[in-house]
Design an enzyme around this catalytic site. Sequence first.
Site, PDB file in Angstrom:
ATOM      1  N   LYS A  13     -15.815 -21.864  45.841  1.00 38.73           N
ATOM      2  CA  LYS A  13     -15.636 -21.857  47.234  1.00 38.73           C
ATOM      3  C   LYS A  13     -14.446 -20.359  47.595  1.00 38.73           C
ATOM      4  O   LYS A  13     -14.740 -19.652  48.623  1.00 38.73           O
ATOM      5  CB  LYS A  13     -14.717 -22.971  47.651  1.00 38.73           C
ATOM      6  CG  LYS A  13     -14.970 -23.344  49.065  1.00 38.73           C
ATOM      7  CD  LYS A  13     -14.677 -24.998  49.129  1.00 38.73           C
ATOM      8  CE  LYS A  13     -13.369 -25.433  48.123  1.00 38.73           C
ATOM      9  NZ  LYS A  13     -12.002 -24.943  48.784  1.00 38.73           N
ATOM     10  N   ARG A 133      -4.493 -22.726  31.494  1.00 34.66           N
ATOM     11  CA  ARG A 133      -3.526 -23.867  32.265  1.00 34.66           C
ATOM     12  C   ARG A 133      -3.793 -25.314  31.469  1.00 34.66           C
ATOM     13  O   ARG A 133      -4.798 -25.921  31.694  1.00 34.66           O
ATOM     14  CB  ARG A 133      -4.465 -24.142  33.643  1.00 34.66           C
ATOM     15  CG  ARG A 133      -3.805 -22.927  34.318  1.00 34.66           C
ATOM     16  CD  ARG A 133      -4.751 -22.789  35.691  1.00 34.66           C
ATOM     17  NE  ARG A 133      -4.497 -24.247  36.294  1.00 34.66           N
ATOM     18  CZ  ARG A 133      -4.691 -24.240  37.747  1.00 34.66           C
ATOM     19  NH1 ARG A 133      -5.729 -23.275  38.273  1.00 34.66           N
ATOM     20  NH2 ARG A 133      -4.505 -25.329  38.326  1.00 34.66           N
TER      21      ARG A 133
HETATM   22  P1  AMP Z   1      -6.619 -25.222  46.849  1.00 35.49           P
HETATM   23  O1  AMP Z   1      -6.242 -23.725  46.285  1.00 35.49           O
HETATM   24  O2  AMP Z   1      -7.500 -25.026  48.080  1.00 35.49           O
HETATM   25  O3  AMP Z   1      -7.097 -26.283  45.588  1.00 35.49           O
HETATM   26  O4  AMP Z   1      -5.260 -26.054  47.080  1.00 35.49           O
HETATM   27  C1  AMP Z   1      -4.174 -26.179  46.362  1.00 35.49           C
HETATM   28  C2  AMP Z   1      -3.314 -27.479  46.886  1.00 35.49           C
HETATM   29  O5  AMP Z   1      -3.008 -27.637  48.139  1.00 35.49           O
HETATM   30  C3  AMP Z   1      -4.152 -28.960  46.791  1.00 35.49           C
HETATM   31  O6  AMP Z   1      -4.568 -29.566  45.537  1.00 35.49           O
HETATM   32  C4  AMP Z   1      -3.304 -29.819  47.855  1.00 35.49           C
HETATM   33  O7  AMP Z   1      -2.368 -30.305  46.920  1.00 35.49           O
HETATM   34  C5  AMP Z   1      -2.966 -28.610  48.586  1.00 35.49           C
HETATM   35  N1  AMP Z   1      -3.884 -28.548  49.815  1.00 35.49           N
HETATM   36  C6  AMP Z   1      -4.380 -27.364  50.144  1.00 35.49           C
HETATM   37  N2  AMP Z   1      -5.238 -27.465  51.456  1.00 35.49           N
HETATM   38  C7  AMP Z   1      -5.167 -28.886  51.688  1.00 35.49           C
HETATM   39  C8  AMP Z   1      -5.398 -29.345  52.753  1.00 35.49           C
HETATM   40  N3  AMP Z   1      -6.217 -29.167  53.792  1.00 35.49           N
HETATM   41  N4  AMP Z   1      -4.848 -30.726  52.813  1.00 35.49           N
HETATM   42  C9  AMP Z   1      -3.929 -31.349  51.877  1.00 35.49           C
HETATM   43  N5  AMP Z   1      -3.792 -30.836  50.807  1.00 35.49           N
HETATM   44  C10 AMP Z   1      -4.136 -29.335  50.883  1.00 35.49           C
END
Ligand code: AMP
Length: 191
Positions: A13, A133
């Site tokens: 994504k 990681r």
């Molecule tokens: P990502 O890089 O999109 O995987 O986001 C990293 C972390 O940020 C996720 O594991 C969540 O803890 C938080 N996060 C990002 N976007 C959201 C969202 N739309 N709702 C809730 N938590 C989010």
Amino acid sequence: MRLVILGPPGAGKGTQAARLAADLAIPHISTGDLFRRHVKDGTPLGVEAQTYMDAGELVPDRVVNGMVAERLGDDDTAVGFLLDGYPRTLAQAEVLQSELSGRGAPLEAVLRLVVPEDELLRRILTRAAEEGRADDTEEVLRNRLAVYREQTAPLEDFYAERGLLVDVDGTGSVEEISARAHQRLREVTGT
Ligand code: AMP
């Protein structure tokens, strides 16, 4: 163009969102990136979000919705946007729908990257090993997929019911996937 990109962890994504947004000359709005910036800058929002992020859990809707509404208020979104990592819950999707319809600027399409589950696990394990990681154990990664299935997958029906869901085959090379995404967008938006 006003777009959302959906897909489980490992679907590619982030990579596809960055490429599509650049090609379409619209801002790429990644909530994960916004949160990481807040954490790095030590803002109160970052402090609140970090606990959830470290645990691999979702940050509460109230916090995320406020942050996104503020970002969507920036002038650069007048030409559209590509939301990546948001919405992730039905409650977030509903807030986004009403926020955008209030502005008279609804979503035009929701791209879903479709990748078979065994391929997802293979990709995220490879990435975790490459990035060193150690905390990304297979169990944690499986759990992240489970969180997606439980909390985020229902959005697929939500957007399908509204005629916005556009499936894109997420297997193959980065370039192939981008080309397919552009093709599908042309088909649905007629541009
Ligand atoms: P990502 O890089 O999109 O995987 O986001 C990293 C972390 O940020 C996720 O594991 C969540 O803890 C938080 N996060 C990002 N976007 C959201 C969202 N739309 N709702 C809730 N938590 C989010």
